[in-house]
Design an enzyme around this catalytic site. Structure first.
Site, PDB file in Angstrom:
ATOM      1  N   HIS A 275       8.632   3.171   8.670  1.00  0.00           N
ATOM      2  CA  HIS A 275       8.471   2.250   9.814  1.00  0.00           C
ATOM      3  C   HIS A 275       7.276   2.734  10.636  1.00  0.00           C
ATOM      4  O   HIS A 275       7.167   3.922  10.918  1.00  0.00           O
ATOM      5  CB  HIS A 275       9.759   2.276  10.641  1.00  0.00           C
ATOM      6  CG  HIS A 275       9.706   1.376  11.833  1.00  0.00           C
ATOM      7  ND1 HIS A 275       9.982   0.028  11.757  1.00  0.00           N
ATOM      8  CD2 HIS A 275       9.375   1.623  13.127  1.00  0.00           C
ATOM      9  CE1 HIS A 275       9.838  -0.516  12.954  1.00  0.00           C
ATOM     10  NE2 HIS A 275       9.468   0.438  13.801  1.00  0.00           N
TER      11      HIS A 275
ATOM     12  N   SER B  55       0.829  -1.215   0.000  1.00  0.00           N
ATOM     13  CA  SER B  55       0.000   0.000   0.000  1.00  0.00           C
ATOM     14  C   SER B  55       0.866   1.269   0.000  1.00  0.00           C
ATOM     15  O   SER B  55       0.477   2.281  -0.589  1.00  0.00           O
ATOM     16  CB  SER B  55      -0.987   0.003   1.164  1.00  0.00           C
ATOM     17  OG  SER B  55      -0.331   0.191   2.394  1.00  0.00           O
TER      18      SER B  55
ATOM     19  N   ARG C 285      13.019  -8.353   4.497  1.00  0.00           N
ATOM     20  CA  ARG C 285      14.315  -9.037   4.583  1.00  0.00           C
ATOM     21  C   ARG C 285      15.322  -8.108   5.247  1.00  0.00           C
ATOM     22  O   ARG C 285      15.374  -6.920   4.915  1.00  0.00           O
ATOM     23  CB  ARG C 285      14.874  -9.361   3.190  1.00  0.00           C
ATOM     24  CG  ARG C 285      14.079 -10.355   2.408  1.00  0.00           C
ATOM     25  CD  ARG C 285      14.251 -11.766   2.882  1.00  0.00           C
ATOM     26  NE  ARG C 285      15.629 -12.250   2.820  1.00  0.00           N
ATOM     27  CZ  ARG C 285      16.028 -13.368   3.427  1.00  0.00           C
ATOM     28  NH1 ARG C 285      15.195 -14.071   4.130  1.00  0.00           N
ATOM     29  NH2 ARG C 285      17.283 -13.767   3.316  1.00  0.00           N
TER      30      ARG C 285
HETATM   31  C1  GRF Z   1       3.910  -0.597   6.715  1.00  0.00           C
HETATM   32  O1  GRF Z   1       3.269  -0.457   7.954  1.00  0.00           O
HETATM   33  C2  GRF Z   1       5.330  -0.080   6.786  1.00  0.00           C
HETATM   34  O2  GRF Z   1       5.464   0.989   7.672  1.00  0.00           O
HETATM   35  C3  GRF Z   1       6.078  -1.277   7.297  1.00  0.00           C
HETATM   36  O3  GRF Z   1       5.472  -2.374   6.672  1.00  0.00           O
HETATM   37  C4  GRF Z   1       4.135  -2.052   6.334  1.00  0.00           C
HETATM   38  C5  GRF Z   1       4.013  -2.270   4.864  1.00  0.00           C
HETATM   39  O4  GRF Z   1       2.695  -2.095   4.402  1.00  0.00           O
HETATM   40  N1  GRF Z   1       7.495  -1.146   7.032  1.00  0.00           N
HETATM   41  P1  GRF Z   1       2.443  -1.984   2.844  1.00  0.00           P
HETATM   42  O5  GRF Z   1       3.002  -3.259   2.211  1.00  0.00           O
HETATM   43  O6  GRF Z   1       3.107  -0.757   2.335  1.00  0.00           O
HETATM   44  O7  GRF Z   1       0.944  -1.934   2.715  1.00  0.00           O
END
Ligand code: GRF
Length: 216
Positions: free
Chosen positions: A111, A15, A93
């Site tokens: 994050h 997303s 990873r």
């Molecule tokens: C998000 O919450 C991002 O902050 C974290 O992993 C999740 C990924 O979600 N690193 P998406 O695949 O972008 O929907």
């Protein structure tokens, strides 16, 4: 002026990748998404990228003897597309030290906590368990230390009574989708610098690198 070419690394839903693609489609946005690389063939984000016609590549980490060999192939895929910024978007990873060193100052991650609080996994649950009243998300440069590179921007949201990991994650994710495209824009505009392990952003309004959302 030539647009910055961004390479996105995903492992799943994608997303944040989609938010970056949407931003890059808006008039005047200074970056384009040059390619999306996934280490998993079944990453849902791959389909979304393919539908829009973004070049995608699957580089499965399975079958690689070590992390660095895998990382070097991922890097080569980005270099083939002339990528100037790597954006991690749910890439699950851990990288070898080689990759963040090779892409030093040119690789960012999003994050879902206000770093340095709650690095690692299940961070929304960590925030709930700690009883904090505010959480959010952080965009930072990637260094060999996990979730510890120079912080570029953050978005804060309230943690509400009755929140679950799902409700808090969803509230944070809405801010992720605003914050990540903003940071990529600033990077593409050449505003972001790192000095002494700290990131700074030139010529933006005071406070613009901290978003607040009070929405439930
Ligand atoms: C998000 O919450 C991002 O902050 C974290 O992993 C999740 C990924 O979600 N690193 P998406 O695949 O972008 O929907």
């Amino acid at each position: 002026m030539a647009k910055l070419k961004v390479g996105i690394l995903i492992s799943g839903r994608g997303s944040n990748m989609a938010a970056l693609i949407r931003a890059a489609q808006t008039t005047g946005y200074p970056a384009e998404i040059a390619c999306v690389v996934s280490n998993r063939e079944d990453a849902a984000g791959l389909d979304a990228a393919r539908k829009i016609g973004i070049p995608t590549e699957v580089i499965s980490h399975r079958g690689y003897p070590d992390r660095e060999t895998f990382d070097r192939d991922v890097s080569a895929a980005f270099e083939k597309h002339d990528v100037g910024l790597v954006a991690l978007a749910g890439f699950m990873r851990i990288q070898s030290a080689w990759f963040p060193e090779h892409w030093a100052g040119r690789q960012i991650n999003i994050h879902p906590s206000l770093l340095p609080a709650f690095p690692g996994l299940h961070v929304q649950q960590q925030a709930l368990d700690a009883g904090v009243r505010v959480s959010g998300c952080t965009v930072h440069f990637v260094t060999p230390d996990l979730d510890a590179g120079p912080i570029i921007a953050q978005a804060a949201v309230p943690v509400l009574a009755g929140d679950t990991e799902e409700t808090l994650s969803a509230r944070i994710l809405r801010q992720e989708h605003l914050l990540y495209p903003l940071v990529v824009r600033w990077f593409a505009e050449g505003r972001i610098a790192i000095a002494d392990g700290r990131a700074s952003i030139r010529d933006i309004p005071p406070g613009a690198s901290l978003l607040f959302s009070a929405e439930p």
